[in-house]
Scaffold this motif. Structure first.
Motif: not given
Length: 187
Positions: A71-77, A102-108
């Motif tokens: 949720e706090r990430a800007d990028g994922i690997v 799914r209901d987060a401000p930036r979902p998934y």
């Protein structure tokens, strides 16, 4: 690039400590850190979670950490071994927990750059695993980087001490780090 403000989370590996998929994931995160971003590695036992069951709201501490870090990430690997033409069950199960966003401000994985790594003992297995990872990331609204890394475990890749054994692989690792951070800045 404003790399110092960015945070990238690595998810993957296998139940085997220091697996080739975990070592490759750690190598990309080191490259991301060298560019000024912070990272969190969630591999092996960090993602060995109970089977995701959406109807059960209870979450282990490890599952809660996974969801909070993404949720706090800007990028994922994401790095997965190739198991019978697809993603390992452990990695897929960890990704299934992202349904909790799914209901987060930036979902998934929405608006997040996602670098993908597949490790297996042949070109067919690495390619099908990489394709499966891309499909899952698209379904989770993530942005797969143009470059995906397909590592054949029978070739030189990342040594147990973290040394990248091939200049060509080192270049791909750095390119993936650049792409994840560039897309994260663009978001």
């Amino acid at each position: 690039m404003k790399g110092s403000a960015l945070h990238v989370v690595g998810i993957g590996g296998s139940t085997r400590a220091a697996s080739s998929s975990e070592r490759a994931l750690a190598a990309v995160l080191r490259s991301v850190e060298a560019r000024g971003a912070t990272t969190t590695l969630l591999a092996g036992s960090d993602i060995e979670l109970p089977t995701y069951a959406p109807e059960r709201p209870e979450r282990t501490a490890a599952a809660q950490r996974l969801v909070a870090e993404v949720e706090r990430a800007d990028g994922i690997v994401i790095s997965s071994p190739g198991y019978h033409g697809g993603i390992s069950g452990m990695v897929k199960n960890a990704l299934d927990y992202l349904e909790d966003l799914r209901d987060a401000p930036r979902p998934y994985l929405e608006g997040r750059a996602v670098g993908l790594i597949a490790c297996a003992d042949g070109p067919q297995a690495t390619t099908t695993t990489l394709t499966a990872l891309r499909s899952v990331v698209h379904a989770l609204r993530g942005w797969p980087t143009p470059l995906g890394i397909a590592l054949q475990t029978s070739e030189k890749n990342v040594a147990a001490d973290g040394t990248v054994e091939s200049p060509a692989l080192a270049a791909r690792i750095d390119a993936m780090a650049d792409q994840v951070l560039s897309l994260a800045v663009a978001a």
